[in-house]
Design a protein around this motif. Sequence first.
Motif, PDB file in Angstrom:
ATOM      1  N   GLY A 160       0.812  -1.107   0.045  1.00  0.00           N
ATOM      2  CA  GLY A 160      -0.053  -0.022   0.091  1.00  0.00           C
ATOM      3  C   GLY A 160       0.945   1.129  -0.033  1.00  0.00           C
ATOM      4  N   GLY A 161       0.288   2.274  -0.786  1.00  0.00           N
ATOM      5  CA  GLY A 161       1.154   3.379  -0.727  1.00  0.00           C
ATOM      6  C   GLY A 161       2.841   3.279  -1.283  1.00  0.00           C
ATOM      7  N   GLY A 162       3.079   2.467  -2.282  1.00  0.00           N
ATOM      8  CA  GLY A 162       4.097   1.997  -2.757  1.00  0.00           C
ATOM      9  C   GLY A 162       4.951   1.325  -1.639  1.00  0.00           C
ATOM     10  N   LYS A 163       4.514   0.801  -0.510  1.00  0.00           N
ATOM     11  CA  LYS A 163       5.408   0.087   0.344  1.00  0.00           C
ATOM     12  C   LYS A 163       4.876  -1.418   0.064  1.00  0.00           C
ATOM     13  CE  LYS A 163       5.800   4.015   3.520  1.00  0.00           C
ATOM     14  NZ  LYS A 163       5.440   4.202   5.070  1.00  0.00           N
ATOM     15  N   THR A 164       5.845  -2.189   0.518  1.00  0.00           N
ATOM     16  CA  THR A 164       5.652  -3.759   0.525  1.00  0.00           C
ATOM     17  C   THR A 164       6.312  -4.248   1.750  1.00  0.00           C
ATOM     18  OG1 THR A 164       7.460  -4.211  -0.972  1.00  0.00           O
ATOM     19  CG2 THR A 164       5.357  -3.973  -2.105  1.00  0.00           C
ATOM     20  N   ILE A 165       5.732  -5.521   2.182  1.00  0.00           N
ATOM     21  CA  ILE A 165       6.460  -6.268   3.406  1.00  0.00           C
ATOM     22  C   ILE A 165       5.895  -7.619   3.284  1.00  0.00           C
ATOM     23  CG2 ILE A 165       4.630  -5.671   4.910  1.00  0.00           C
ATOM     24  CD1 ILE A 165       6.725  -5.625   7.213  1.00  0.00           C
ATOM     25  N   SER A 166       7.003  -8.496   3.503  1.00  0.00           N
ATOM     26  CA  SER A 166       6.567 -10.131   3.816  1.00  0.00           C
ATOM     27  C   SER A 166       6.914 -10.275   5.358  1.00  0.00           C
ATOM     28  CB  SER A 166       7.626 -10.706   3.073  1.00  0.00           C
ATOM     29  OG  SER A 166       7.206 -12.217   3.271  1.00  0.00           O
ATOM     30  N   TYR A 167       5.635 -10.859   5.788  1.00  0.00           N
ATOM     31  CA  TYR A 167       5.732 -11.086   7.334  1.00  0.00           C
ATOM     32  C   TYR A 167       6.058 -12.424   7.576  1.00  0.00           C
ATOM     33  CZ  TYR A 167       2.598  -6.911   7.812  1.00  0.00           C
ATOM     34  OH  TYR A 167       2.293  -5.560   7.654  1.00  0.00           O
ATOM     35  N   GLU A 168       5.450 -13.503   6.764  1.00  0.00           N
ATOM     36  CA  GLU A 168       5.865 -14.747   6.869  1.00  0.00           C
ATOM     37  C   GLU A 168       5.632 -15.494   5.542  1.00  0.00           C
ATOM     38  OE1 GLU A 168       4.570 -18.477  10.150  1.00  0.00           O
ATOM     39  OE2 GLU A 168       3.505 -16.496  10.375  1.00  0.00           O
ATOM     40  N   LYS A 169       6.162 -16.839   5.218  1.00  0.00           N
ATOM     41  CA  LYS A 169       5.779 -17.737   4.230  1.00  0.00           C
ATOM     42  C   LYS A 169       5.957 -19.092   4.787  1.00  0.00           C
ATOM     43  CE  LYS A 169       9.716 -15.677   1.934  1.00  0.00           C
ATOM     44  NZ  LYS A 169      10.014 -14.630   2.673  1.00  0.00           N
ATOM     45  N   GLY A 170       5.557 -19.900   3.962  1.00  0.00           N
ATOM     46  CA  GLY A 170       5.851 -21.313   4.153  1.00  0.00           C
ATOM     47  C   GLY A 170       5.211 -22.206   3.277  1.00  0.00           C
ATOM     48  N   ARG A 171       5.819 -23.599   3.135  1.00  0.00           N
ATOM     49  CA  ARG A 171       5.327 -24.397   2.182  1.00  0.00           C
ATOM     50  C   ARG A 171       4.796 -25.690   2.830  1.00  0.00           C
ATOM     51  NH1 ARG A 171       7.579 -23.649  -3.069  1.00  0.00           N
ATOM     52  NH2 ARG A 171       9.210 -21.926  -3.177  1.00  0.00           N
ATOM     53  N   ALA A 172       3.884 -26.205   2.152  1.00  0.00           N
ATOM     54  CA  ALA A 172       2.965 -27.336   2.747  1.00  0.00           C
ATOM     55  C   ALA A 172       2.687 -27.379   4.139  1.00  0.00           C
ATOM     56  CB  ALA A 172       3.808 -28.670   2.541  1.00  0.00           C
ATOM     57  N   VAL A 173       1.877 -26.340   4.560  1.00  0.00           N
ATOM     58  CA  VAL A 173       1.706 -25.824   5.802  1.00  0.00           C
ATOM     59  C   VAL A 173      -0.022 -26.182   5.821  1.00  0.00           C
ATOM     60  CG1 VAL A 173       1.249 -23.862   7.382  1.00  0.00           C
ATOM     61  CG2 VAL A 173       3.370 -24.055   5.948  1.00  0.00           C
ATOM     62  N   ALA A 174      -0.238 -26.859   6.827  1.00  0.00           N
ATOM     63  CA  ALA A 174      -1.578 -27.250   7.114  1.00  0.00           C
ATOM     64  C   ALA A 174      -2.510 -26.213   7.563  1.00  0.00           C
ATOM     65  CB  ALA A 174      -1.638 -28.614   8.086  1.00  0.00           C
ATOM     66  N   GLU A 175      -1.964 -25.390   8.584  1.00  0.00           N
ATOM     67  CA  GLU A 175      -2.796 -24.097   9.417  1.00  0.00           C
ATOM     68  C   GLU A 175      -1.779 -23.196  10.090  1.00  0.00           C
ATOM     69  OE1 GLU A 175      -3.401 -26.561  13.630  1.00  0.00           O
ATOM     70  OE2 GLU A 175      -5.007 -26.591  11.988  1.00  0.00           O
ATOM     71  N   SER A 176      -2.395 -21.988  10.347  1.00  0.00           N
ATOM     72  CA  SER A 176      -1.536 -20.979  10.906  1.00  0.00           C
ATOM     73  C   SER A 176      -2.429 -20.064  11.734  1.00  0.00           C
ATOM     74  CB  SER A 176      -0.691 -20.426   9.771  1.00  0.00           C
ATOM     75  OG  SER A 176       0.095 -19.194  10.287  1.00  0.00           O
ATOM     76  N   SER A 177      -1.918 -19.466  12.829  1.00  0.00           N
ATOM     77  CA  SER A 177      -2.681 -18.371  13.527  1.00  0.00           C
ATOM     78  C   SER A 177      -1.545 -17.484  14.160  1.00  0.00           C
ATOM     79  CB  SER A 177      -3.350 -19.114  14.888  1.00  0.00           C
ATOM     80  OG  SER A 177      -2.592 -19.969  15.614  1.00  0.00           O
ATOM     81  N   GLY A 178      -2.222 -16.345  14.528  1.00  0.00           N
ATOM     82  CA  GLY A 178      -1.357 -15.523  15.293  1.00  0.00           C
ATOM     83  C   GLY A 178      -2.076 -13.987  15.250  1.00  0.00           C
ATOM     84  N   VAL A 179      -1.136 -13.096  15.093  1.00  0.00           N
ATOM     85  CA  VAL A 179      -1.482 -11.537  15.306  1.00  0.00           C
ATOM     86  C   VAL A 179      -0.923 -10.950  14.213  1.00  0.00           C
ATOM     87  CG1 VAL A 179      -2.035  -9.460  16.597  1.00  0.00           C
ATOM     88  CG2 VAL A 179      -2.292 -11.540  17.761  1.00  0.00           C
ATOM     89  N   LEU A 180      -1.645 -10.079  13.278  1.00  0.00           N
ATOM     90  CA  LEU A 180      -1.235  -9.312  12.055  1.00  0.00           C
ATOM     91  C   LEU A 180      -1.219  -8.082  12.448  1.00  0.00           C
ATOM     92  CD1 LEU A 180      -0.028  -8.971   9.399  1.00  0.00           C
ATOM     93  CD2 LEU A 180      -2.424  -9.331   8.644  1.00  0.00           C
ATOM     94  N   GLU A 181       0.020  -7.346  12.854  1.00  0.00           N
ATOM     95  CA  GLU A 181      -0.074  -6.075  12.793  1.00  0.00           C
ATOM     96  C   GLU A 181       0.451  -5.086  11.657  1.00  0.00           C
ATOM     97  OE1 GLU A 181       2.235  -2.736  15.769  1.00  0.00           O
ATOM     98  OE2 GLU A 181       2.408  -4.907  16.123  1.00  0.00           O
ATOM     99  N   ALA A 182      -0.272  -4.244  11.173  1.00  0.00           N
ATOM    100  CA  ALA A 182      -0.004  -3.506   9.922  1.00  0.00           C
ATOM    101  C   ALA A 182       1.128  -2.597  10.078  1.00  0.00           C
ATOM    102  CB  ALA A 182      -1.255  -2.844   9.486  1.00  0.00           C
TER     103      ALA A 182
END
Length: 217
Positions: A160-182
């Motif tokens: 957004g606004g010309g900015k990008t960020i990668s918080y987390e990534k993975g392969r062959a993952v069944a589920e995930s949970s947490g808190v996303l802070e912009a």
Amino acid sequence: MYNTDIPTRAELPTSRQLLRSTAIAIVAAAAILITIVLPAEYAIDPTGIGRGLNLTEMGEIKTQLADEAERDRAAGQQGEAPAPAAPDQESSLLGRVFAELVIGSAAAQASPAGRTDEISVTLKPGEGAEVKLAMTIGAKAAYSWTANGAAVNFDMHGDGGGKTISYEKGRAVAESSGVLEAAFDGNHGWFWRNRTDAEVTVTLKTDGAYADIKRMM
């Protein structure tokens, strides 16, 4: 009761000033598109700036997953030539770039105190999908998603606004949970790719301070 005075003609911007402002905005948007958005989202980096700033990794992951899926589909056609990209697919990509660059920040200007949503997306073998929350900087949203017994590749990121960020990534993952802070005003969320040979349904639950939830692709 007092009404605001109507501005005089002298106080209004001239046509030349409006054209100049429009031209500056177009040039700035083009520069952001070429140096930031394209490398981060689509691994297209004509200037080399995106790679120098480590912005191309996210785009490379997405394009790699898309290429793998296309090869799988082509192999399954048993000799049939792969179909070229349809015009509407190309135009939708340009539309998505415009939406993320221009509309994404505006959509996140007024986040509510909190909301709760649940959304499901069904992915065919090789198919990908992206769901994002419109958030302001510092806003938080608790999330949990599951592939309902299967596994997917994912990339949690924001733009957004010309900015990008990668918080987390993975392969062959069944589920995930947490808190996303912009990290900034814009769209923040998840991209999933089904690399199995069967349909997979991803169910996402969110609860927090965001203005909207939408499927981007």
